[in-house]
Each structure stands twice: as C-alpha cells, then as structure tokens.
Write an enzyme that holds these catalytic residues in place. Structure first.
Site, PDB file in Angstrom:
ATOM      1  N   TYR A 142      81.394  -9.810 118.244  1.00 19.71           N
ATOM      2  CA  TYR A 142      81.524 -10.405 119.579  1.00 19.71           C
ATOM      3  C   TYR A 142      80.984 -11.836 119.621  1.00 19.71           C
ATOM      4  CZ  TYR A 142      82.855  -6.245 122.330  1.00 19.71           C
ATOM      5  OH  TYR A 142      83.514  -5.182 122.891  1.00 19.71           O
ATOM      6  N   LYS A 192      80.619   0.935 108.407  1.00 21.32           N
ATOM      7  CA  LYS A 192      81.804   0.987 107.552  1.00 21.32           C
ATOM      8  C   LYS A 192      81.375   0.395 106.216  1.00 21.32           C
ATOM      9  CE  LYS A 192      86.206   1.814 106.864  1.00 21.32           C
ATOM     10  NZ  LYS A 192      86.793   3.173 106.840  1.00 21.32           N
ATOM     11  N   ASP A 224      85.140   5.604 111.196  1.00 19.57           N
ATOM     12  CA  ASP A 224      86.374   6.381 111.386  1.00 19.57           C
ATOM     13  C   ASP A 224      86.056   7.870 111.488  1.00 19.57           C
ATOM     14  OD1 ASP A 224      85.578   6.240 108.716  1.00 19.57           O
ATOM     15  OD2 ASP A 224      87.610   6.087 107.901  1.00 19.57           O
ATOM     16  N   ASP A 248      81.327  -0.250 121.366  1.00 21.41           N
ATOM     17  CA  ASP A 248      82.270  -0.433 122.472  1.00 21.41           C
ATOM     18  C   ASP A 248      83.357   0.636 122.391  1.00 21.41           C
ATOM     19  OD1 ASP A 248      83.558  -1.733 124.670  1.00 21.41           O
ATOM     20  OD2 ASP A 248      85.004  -2.539 123.225  1.00 21.41           O
ATOM     21  N   ASP A 252      83.690   4.472 124.795  1.00 21.89           N
ATOM     22  CA  ASP A 252      84.833   4.865 125.632  1.00 21.89           C
ATOM     23  C   ASP A 252      85.327   6.246 125.211  1.00 21.89           C
ATOM     24  OD1 ASP A 252      84.850   2.394 126.976  1.00 21.89           O
ATOM     25  OD2 ASP A 252      87.049   2.322 126.998  1.00 21.89           O
TER      26      ASP A 252
HETATM   27  C1  IPM Z   1      81.978  -2.729 127.841  1.00 18.96           C
HETATM   28  C2  IPM Z   1      83.193  -3.566 128.131  1.00 18.96           C
HETATM   29  C3  IPM Z   1      82.921  -5.006 127.742  1.00 18.96           C
HETATM   30  C4  IPM Z   1      82.635  -5.050 126.263  1.00 18.96           C
HETATM   31  C5  IPM Z   1      84.047  -6.013 128.111  1.00 18.96           C
HETATM   32  C6  IPM Z   1      84.378  -5.967 129.572  1.00 18.96           C
HETATM   33  C7  IPM Z   1      83.724  -7.404 127.679  1.00 18.96           C
HETATM   34  O1  IPM Z   1      84.306  -3.039 127.490  1.00 18.96           O
HETATM   35  O2  IPM Z   1      80.906  -3.046 128.405  1.00 18.96           O
HETATM   36  O3  IPM Z   1      82.090  -1.767 127.092  1.00 18.96           O
HETATM   37  O4  IPM Z   1      83.559  -5.112 125.436  1.00 18.96           O
HETATM   38  O5  IPM Z   1      81.450  -5.022 125.905  1.00 18.96           O
HETATM   39 MG    MG Z   2      83.953  -1.190 126.563  1.00 19.82          MG
END
Ligand code: IPM
Ligand code: MG
Length: 364
Positions: A142, A192, A224, A248, A252
């Site tokens: 990032y 990884k 993975d 990240d 999710d």
């Molecule tokens: C998160 C989000 C952010 C990230 C985005 C909105 C920049 O997806 O907080 O997980 O990638 O960190």
């Molecule tokens: Mg995110």
C-alpha cells in the site's frame, strides 16, 4: 464527570446514516455509565473532496490528532473513480492511517449464535469461530516505493512495491503475539515466503519476536492456503497475523463467516495517540440514503472505541450485549434478513438498540 473528545468522520455513502445511529447510542450509553462524549464532525473522503477539494483536509487531520478517539464510518464512491489518485477518497484514508501512525489494525471475527443461520457457510463450519485478524496497516505494498506508471518503447507499465523494514514487522508481530497471549495463545502468521523475498523477511522476524513470547504457539501459513482454511475450518485460528494487502483480502473473506460484511468492526492503533475505529465495510453507494444499511459493524466499532480507546469496558459490554439481544430477538437489517425474522431499516435498528440499552440498564 470525565468528558472524551471524539472526532466523527461520517464520510460517504451509507456513512452518515450509520454514524447517526452510532452517535445516538454512544450518547445514551455514556450517560448511563457516567461519562460524557464531546463529538465533533469533520469532512473526510468524498464528502471532503466536495467541500474542500481534498479527501483529508488539514483541519480534519488536526481534529483527529487532538481527539481522544476517532470514529469513522466509510468513504468512497464511484463518483470519484476518475479523479487522479491523490484526490481520491481512499488516498485520504491511507494518509489518515499513516499520519496517525496507526500500524496495527485489529479485525475480530466472532460468530454470534443468533446469526449461525445467516452465513452462506454451514453452521457446523462456523459455529464457535472466534478469531482476530491483526493486519499491518501502514506499510507493505500500500505504501511501498517505487510505484507508478511509465511508458517506454510503446509499452505501458504500472508497478507497486511490496516492502517491509524488519522493524515494521517486529512491531506488528509484538502486537499479534501480545494479543494471542491474552486469548487462546495461538498465533498464525500469514505470508507467501515460498515466492516473495518480503515474506521471507516477514517470517524470519516473526520467528525472532516469538522468542519474547514463549507462551504463544506460533505457526506459519501461506496466504493462498489461509484463504482456503478460512472457509474450510475457520475454528483452527485464534490470531492471524498478516501484512497490509493480505489482511485486507482475508478480512473481507473472514467477514462472510459472520453472514454479512455489515457485522465486522475494527480498531486501528499506533504507539500512543488516538485510535481510529471503523467498520471494515465500504460506503455501499448502491444503498446509500435509503435507510437500508446495517449499522451493526459501526455500532460494534463504537464499542471497540469505548473499550480500547476510552477504557470504558462496561459501556462497551453494554453496547455489545444490546446488539446480541436485538439479534436474538429476531431483528435484522436487509443484508441479514431471512424468513421468520423481522426486517428493520437502519434507523429502526438504532431505535431497537437504544430501547434494549435503556431497558437492560433499568433492570440491573
Ligand atoms: C479496508 C478498505 C480500505 C483498504 C480501502 C477503502 C482503502 O478496503 O479498510 O479494508 O484497502 O485498506
Ligand atoms: Mg478492505
């Protein structure tokens, strides 16, 4: 009476709706528990681009720096997709994390019994899941340089750099180990290392820091495989230690164990200074302004703020218990609704939670 200063960043999309719910509940829970909160709203993300032409105005950053804690809803909208990167809402979020030195992002995933049927995964897989993703937040791909886009000999090439300094790995590893020691004592580090040099350093440093935490059992997993194990047998995980990008993605995925990404809170912490508390979900522009959003991840983020940011454990527990009781009572926002449960809008969900908070307090 103690008063804490809270910088509120409602941001974009469903942000203002879920912020209104969280703010009201924080007012109620603080007055029930004998402290007060002084809220200050500041523009951030797309809302700030509209108001001042940049996603993180200096006044918003200053307000965040000088607060006791920062509560953020969500940012982003397709409306800004065509802007240059430095003007996009996401760039403001990365700058805020970086400027406040918030290198440690805690994303707990705990399956509430009331939501066992809400996941797309089988009950037998998700029952009893209680894991914590510890994501490094101010380094990795990032932020790595060089990055950019060049055109040479008629070919366009874009690139980012996934890089970590050893000391950046050390400090996030220490956070992961300390949290594991306070939980079930298991830390699984995600990398990884079979392919990436940056991961090899990550693994070496995690092993070195392990010596400071002999009571914690350490394991390593390739990213993975981690993605697969999270849906195959998520109960095996206690603390998952990850780099910025891997965290990240995996968080999710882990959110879906709970049935909806609308359920997951997070805390971003640095070395001293205010923490930033925010749901892991985005601004959901498709449902913005329709009173359809699930405010629970925001409310649970407010609970994390009370616990970690303000050391108000009792108030945090009260808020979390209200969420539990409302879900046990069969109330759901649209994202979690199923036959036999009662569908509520965002605002009505907030009112339910408030009624639960007050009723419970009166009964003890
Ligand atoms: C998160 C989000 C952010 C990230 C985005 C909105 C920049 O997806 O907080 O997980 O990638 O960190
Ligand atoms: Mg995110």
């Amino acid at each position: 009476m103690t008063t804490y200063r809270i910088t509120l960043l409602a941001g974009d999309g469903i942000g203002p709706e879920i912020t209104a719910v969280a703010r009201r509940l924080l007012e109620v829970v603080s007055s029930l528990h004998g402290f007060s909160l002084d809220f200050a709203d500041h523009p951030f993300g797309g809302a700030a681009i509209d108001a001042c032409g940049e996603p993180l105005p200096a006044s918003t950053l200053e307000a965040a720096r000088s607060a006791d804690a920062v509560l953020l809803a969500a940012i982003g909208s397709p409306r800004y997709d065509s802007l240059p990167r430095e003007k996009r809402p996401e760039t403001g979020l990365l700058a805020l994390r970086s400027e406040l030195g918030l290198f440690a992002n805690l994303r707990p995933v705990k399956i509430l019994p009331a939501l066992l049927e809400a996941s797309t995964l089988k009950r037998s897989v998700i029952e009893g899941v209680d894991l914590l993703v510890v994501r490094e937040l101010t380094g990795g791909v990032y932020f790595g340089t060089p990055k950019g886009r060049i055109e040479a000999e008629g070919r366009v090439r874009a690139f980012n750099t996934m890089a970590y300094f050893a000391d950046e790995v050390d400090r996030i590893a220490r956070v992961g180990f300390a949290l594991a020691a306070s939980r079930r004592g298991e830390l699984c580090s995600v990398d990884k290392a079979n392919v990436l040099d940056v991961s090899q350093l990550w693994r070496e440093r995690v092993e070195a820091i392990h010596e400071e935490f002999p009571s914690v059992r350490l394991s390593h997993i390739y990213v993975d495989n981690a993605a697969m194990q999270l849906v195959r047998a998520p109960r095996q995980f206690d603390v998952l230690l990850t780099s910025n990008l891997f965290g990240d993605i995996l968080s999710d995925e882990a959110a879906m164990l709970s049935g909806s990404i609308g359920m997951l809170p997070s805390a971003s912490l640095g070395e001293g200074g205010p923490g930033l508390f925010e749901p892991i979900h985005g601004s959901a522009p498709d449902i913005a302004g329709q009173d359809l959003a699930n405010p629970l991840a925001m409310v649970l983020s407010a609970a994390m703020m009370l616990r970690i940011g303000l050391q108000q454990e009792e108030a945090a527990l009260a808020l979390e218990a209200a969420v539990d009781r409302v879900l046990t009572g069969g109330f759901r926002t649209a994202d979690l609704w199923s036959e036999g449960t009662t569908k509520l809008g965002c605002r009505a969900m907030g009112e339910r939670l408030e009624a639960e908070l007050v009723a419970h307090m009166a009964s003890v």
